[in-house]
Structure formats: structure tokens, C-alpha cells
Design a protein around this motif. Structure first.
Motif, mmCIF file in Angstrom:
data_model
loop_
_atom_site.group_PDB
_atom_site.id
_atom_site.type_symbol
_atom_site.label_atom_id
_atom_site.label_comp_id
_atom_site.label_asym_id
_atom_site.label_seq_id
_atom_site.Cartn_x
_atom_site.Cartn_y
_atom_site.Cartn_z
ATOM 1 N N ASN A 173 50.145 92.404 42.202
ATOM 2 C CA ASN A 173 50.212 93.175 43.445
ATOM 3 C C ASN A 173 50.891 94.527 43.259
ATOM 4 O OD1 ASN A 173 48.785 91.681 45.324
ATOM 5 N ND2 ASN A 173 50.516 90.381 45.860
ATOM 6 N N LEU A 176 48.603 96.725 41.405
ATOM 7 C CA LEU A 176 47.494 97.143 42.263
ATOM 8 C C LEU A 176 47.888 98.352 43.104
ATOM 9 C CD1 LEU A 176 44.587 96.277 43.386
ATOM 10 C CD2 LEU A 176 45.889 95.308 45.294
ATOM 11 N N HIS A 180 45.857 101.738 43.137
ATOM 12 C CA HIS A 180 45.304 102.184 44.423
ATOM 13 C C HIS A 180 45.637 103.656 44.672
ATOM 14 C CE1 HIS A 180 44.086 102.117 48.602
ATOM 15 N NE2 HIS A 180 45.326 102.331 49.029
ATOM 16 N N ASP A 193 36.684 100.374 40.159
ATOM 17 C CA ASP A 193 37.078 99.010 40.521
ATOM 18 C C ASP A 193 38.495 98.770 40.004
ATOM 19 O OD1 ASP A 193 34.618 98.322 41.689
ATOM 20 O OD2 ASP A 193 33.761 97.872 39.722
ATOM 21 N N GLU A 195 40.247 95.959 40.719
ATOM 22 C CA GLU A 195 40.453 94.507 40.611
ATOM 23 C C GLU A 195 39.089 93.836 40.621
ATOM 24 O OE1 GLU A 195 39.406 92.636 43.361
ATOM 25 O OE2 GLU A 195 38.972 94.428 44.538
ATOM 26 N N GLY A 196 39.084 92.518 40.393
ATOM 27 C CA GLY A 196 37.844 91.756 40.464
ATOM 28 C C GLY A 196 36.921 91.980 39.285
ATOM 29 N N ASN A 281 40.048 87.086 41.987
ATOM 30 C CA ASN A 281 41.082 88.045 42.334
ATOM 31 C C ASN A 281 42.180 87.407 43.185
ATOM 32 O OD1 ASN A 281 42.468 90.509 42.900
ATOM 33 N ND2 ASN A 281 41.403 90.596 44.859
ATOM 34 N N TRP A 284 46.117 91.580 46.585
ATOM 35 C CA TRP A 284 45.636 92.199 47.818
ATOM 36 C C TRP A 284 46.569 93.324 48.239
ATOM 37 C CZ3 TRP A 284 48.510 87.846 47.453
ATOM 38 C CH2 TRP A 284 49.657 87.737 48.261
ATOM 39 N N ASN A 285 46.024 94.263 49.014
ATOM 40 C CA ASN A 285 46.869 95.287 49.648
ATOM 41 C C ASN A 285 46.474 95.535 51.099
ATOM 42 O OD1 ASN A 285 44.547 96.817 49.414
ATOM 43 N ND2 ASN A 285 45.473 98.462 48.213
ATOM 44 N N ASP A 326 42.255 98.069 51.439
ATOM 45 C CA ASP A 326 41.320 97.061 51.952
ATOM 46 C C ASP A 326 41.020 95.937 50.966
ATOM 47 O OD1 ASP A 326 39.876 98.452 50.091
ATOM 48 O OD2 ASP A 326 38.283 99.103 51.452
ATOM 49 N N VAL A 327 41.829 95.810 49.911
ATOM 50 C CA VAL A 327 41.603 94.741 48.942
ATOM 51 C C VAL A 327 42.099 93.422 49.525
ATOM 52 C CG1 VAL A 327 42.141 93.846 46.648
ATOM 53 C CG2 VAL A 327 41.791 96.311 46.991
#
Length: 457
Positions: A173, A176, A180, A193, A195-196, A281, A284-285, A326-327
């Protein structure tokens, strides 16, 4: 030593897991000659051990750090380096460590692999230890933290060093957040991309794109300010010991830039290994307020000054990060990763943690979250944390490692934290008494860890 111990290993796994019990028959008498030993487990894990001729009755179970799945080689290790190994053997400790069952993000199997390797080593050598202490570096620090929570019937104390004590979910996190910022502020109109990743190739492509965006941003004052913001979210710092810390914003920014480029190249492909283990994944954010998040950053004043010099609106950029966050994580992957690679703070044995103040891969701020978890679990009296004023990931001297081990040994034997466990000054004195490789323990408190999503609800 005549202390024969029956080991019952209770391990948390991805799904509900039954307890694993391993009983040892009384071992044969151990010849007081020492030596090196090796072996392997049925799952492919290899192990090594070294025993000094003048064994002091304690076995040290060492957990090594992360080795990418895409880099050849995964040998077992009994210490972080040869100098530390030599000093610990000189101090009379027997050493053992494994390769884990595989390279990559090996935390889900590592506790089992380590404990079974320990039992195999004891069976092979005939040692009957009075004490077993666990210690480890980086990812191995996290493994050691899990041993402290899951294997109190086997180990008597634990010492994670430069550990990923935030656990795998929060590790991903906070990284990320930095990615981001690069994606939204330095790679506008690009489709990166962050993540994922279904393949390693996708992760390397993302790493290259993020790196290129940072390098391009470094060419203008506006870009340099945004590079610094991304680096701040990555928990990067000035790259110098406290006594040598620069004050020139341009020098500080250049350090952040250099650290950011090297960090991206390591952690982005590493995310692929973690996601592969989690089954998707687990980061998240969505819902993160980057204005509030940034307010806790240790680098906020530098970033504010660079934005001022560049004539940029920092609040507007932070609002952009919030609006575009929006992840969304796969819930099953989060659950899997928390269960297999997380910590609860519920200590079963005394723990000493060591951390350098300037660590780009395991920021010292993770110690703040770890202390909070332990405090919440009601076990704060079992934990002592020490920081070292040095730059680098896991860049401890043999004297510092040995001092930590000796302080932990004293705590286990006496049942209370002695003089060495009370202050940085005492730890420096202890380190000087065991070796001349130097020490730089300092009295300081880590800042706020930025990746604790649960703690910010």
C-alpha cells in the motif's frame, strides 16, 4: 546441556490450518568439536548449520531476506554476512538457517521451513539447546516477527532487523501511494499499470515506464518538486547520517531522486512476486485522502519548499491524487496476504528490533506501526526497539547484531530487560565490548508510517 525440549509448532496458514506437532526423541550426546552441517527437507528447502567447538548452549535461527523469483539461486544462510557469522560463532552461538521452500515472496511457507530445518539440524547435530533465539533481516525480519507470534513453544526470543514489520499488505500500500503520484503527476496521459501484474514482463514494463517518468520530471523545477512528493510517499529521505544531513533543498531533492529511481526498479517487479503469492492484487488507494496522508510525511517541509520554488500548487496536486485514487483490492487476495504475511503484535516471546534510520526498502517508520500493534495487543513490555544512525538497507555492523543478540539472551535468561535493553548508550557500550566493527545506536522515535490503511479509518 541436558534440557530436552518437545516442540509443538502452531502455524497460521492461508486457510484454517491444523496445528503441526513435531516431537523429538532424546538426541545423542554431542561431541564438543563443532563443525558445519547441511541437509534438505521433503519440500525442497535446504538448510545449513555451523556449530562452534565451545558452544554456549544457544542456537540462533536465522531468516534471510527476499530473493526475487526471477533471479537465479536461493541458497540457505546462517547469517547476513560472513563477518557477522564469524563473530556469532566466536561468541559461542550455534547457527542454523534455511533457503525456504522457494525464492520470491516466501513468507507463507517460511515459518514452517525454518522450524522444520531447526528440528532437522538438532537431530543431525545432537544439540540439546538451552535456548533458541530467532533473528532475521528484511523479509526475514517479518518471518522472525511471525515466529515471535506463532512459535513461542519453540523459540525463546526474537530479533527482527530491518524488518518489513508492516506486513505485506501495508508494504504494497505505501509503495502504491508513491507509484500513484508518479503515474498521475509525472506520467500524465500515459497508461501505466501500477498494480495487478499477470506476468513478470508487465511488471518490468511498468518499472521502466515509472522510471522514465521520474527521469523526465527531474529535468524541470516543476518535475523535481513532484519527484520529491512521490519520494516522500515512498518514505525516502536525505540519504545521509543525521550528523551529516544536508540542508540545501536542491541537494536533498537530488538524493530523493536517486533513491526513487533505484527503489522503483526493485519494488515494482517485487510486487509481481507478492501478487502471485496472494492470488491477485491485495492493495488499494480508493478513499485515501492524500492531503491528510502527506501531512504525516517526514519530508513534507522539503516538498513544500520545492513546490514554492517551482510556483506549483501542492494542495491542487494532492487533490488530484485523491480524486484519481481508484485502485480497489481483491478481497480474497487481501485476506490471503494478511493471513500468510502479516503481524498482529501478539508476542509470545521477548523481541528486540533493530532498524537503520535511512532505509529505502524497509523505512524506519514501519517500527512505529509495529510498536502500535504490539501496544494494542497488550505486549509492549515484551518489545524493545533500537535505531541505528546509518544509511542503507540492513547495513548493520557485526557488533550491532551481536549486541542485539546478547541483550536478547540476557532478557531471556533473566526475565527482565537489563541495562543493555534500556538505552542506545548502553547498546553502544555492549557493542564495543563484543567487537570493534563499530556501532551507531541512537535515541530517537520513528515517524508516522503512511501505509497503514486500517489505522486511518
Amino acid at each position: 546441556m541436558s534440557h530436552v525440549r518437545t516442540r509443538t509448532l502452531s502455524l497460521a496458514a492461508v486457510a484454517a490450518t491444523a496445528a503441526l506437532s513435531v516431537g523429538l526423541l532424546a538426541p545423542p550426546a554431542f561431541a564438543d568439536t563443532g563443525g558445519d552441517y547441511s541437509g534438505s527437507l521433503s519440500n525442497g528447502t535446504t538448510w545449513l548449520a555451523s556449530v562452534p567447538a565451545d558452544w554456549n548452549g544457544t542456537v540462533l535461527l536465522y531468516s534471510h531476506g527476499y530473493r526475487p523469483s526471477f533471479v537465479p539461486g536461493n541458497p540457505a544462510a546462517v547469517a547476513p554476512d560472513d563477518a557477522t557469522k564469524a563473530l556469532l560463532l566466536e561468541r559461542g552461538y550455534a547457527l542454523v538457517g534455511s533457503s525456504y521452500a522457494s525464492s520470491g515472496w516466501a513468507v507463507p511457507t517460511a515459518v514452517d521451513d525454518q522450524l522444520q530445518s531447526l528440528d532437522a539440524m538438532l537431530d543431525e547435530t545432537g544439540l540439546d539447546p538451552e535456548y533458541v533465539l530467532a533473528y532475521g533481516t528484511s523479509m526475514g525480519g517479518l518471518v522472525t516477527g511471525r515466529l515471535a507470534e506463532l512459535a513461542g513453544d519453540v523459540i525463546d526470543g526474537a530479533m527482527p532487523t530491518c524488518g518489513l514489520m508492516e506486513g505485506a499488505v501495508d508494504l504494497n500500500n505505501y509503495q502504491l501511494d508513491g507509484a500513484h503520484a508518479i503515474d498521475q503527476l509525472l506520467a500524465v496521459n500515459q497508461d501505466i499499470d501500477i498494480e495487478g501484474y499477470d506476468t513478470l514482463g508487465e511488471a518490468f514494463a511498468a518499472s521502466a515506464a515509472l522510471t522514465a517518468a521520474v527521469q523526465a520530471g527531474q529535468q524541470t523545477p516543476e518535475g523535481r518538486a513532484r519527484v520529491a512528493l512521490a519520494a516522500a510517499l515512498f518514505h525516502l529521505s536525505d540519504g545521509a547520517p543525521a550528523a551529516e544531513a544536508p540542508t540545501d533543498p536542491a541537494v536533498l531533492q537530488q538524493s530523493l531522486f536517486s533513491q526513487l529511481v533505484s527503489t522503483i526498479g526493485f519494488v515494482t517487479p517485487g510486487r509481481f512476486d507478492i501478487e502471485s503469492t496472494a492470488g491477485g492484487n491485495a492493495t488499494w488507494n480508493a478513499g485515501v485522502d492524500y492531503q491528510k496522508l502527506f501531512a504525516q510525511s517526514a519530508d513534507r517541509r522539503l516538498v513544500q519548499e520545492l513546490y514554492r520554488q517551482a510556483g506549483l500548487d501542492l494542495k491542487a496536486d494532492l487533490a488530484t491524487l485523491t480524486a484519481t485514487a481508484d485502485v480497489v483490492a481483491d478481497p480474497g487476495s487481501v485476506e490471503t496476504l494478511r493471513a500468510s504475511s502479516g503481524l498482529m503484535g501478539d508476542l509470545q516471546v521477548p523481541v528486540i528490533s533493530l532498524h537503520t534510520l535511512d532505509d529505502v526498502l524497509a523505512p524506519v517508520q514501519v517500527e512505529q506501526e509495529y510498536a502500535e500493534d504490539v501496544r494494542t495487543a497488550g505486549d509492549r513490555n515484551l518489545l524493545r526497539q533500537f535505531q541505528v544512525d546509518r544509511v542503507g538497507h540492513c547495513s548493520f555492523t557485526p557488533a550491532e547484531i551481536a549486541a542485539g543478540i546478547e541483550a536478547l539472551q540476557d532478557r531471556v535468561e533473566s526475565g527482565n530487560w537489563g541495562l543493555a535493553g534500556q538505552s542506545a548508550q548502553r547498546m553502544n557500550q555492549l557493542a564495543a565490548s563484543v567487537d570493534d566493527s563499530g556501532s551507531a545506536f541512537v535515541s530517537t522515535q520513528p515517524g508516522e508510517f503512511l501505509g497503514d490503511r486500517e489505522g486511518r479509518r
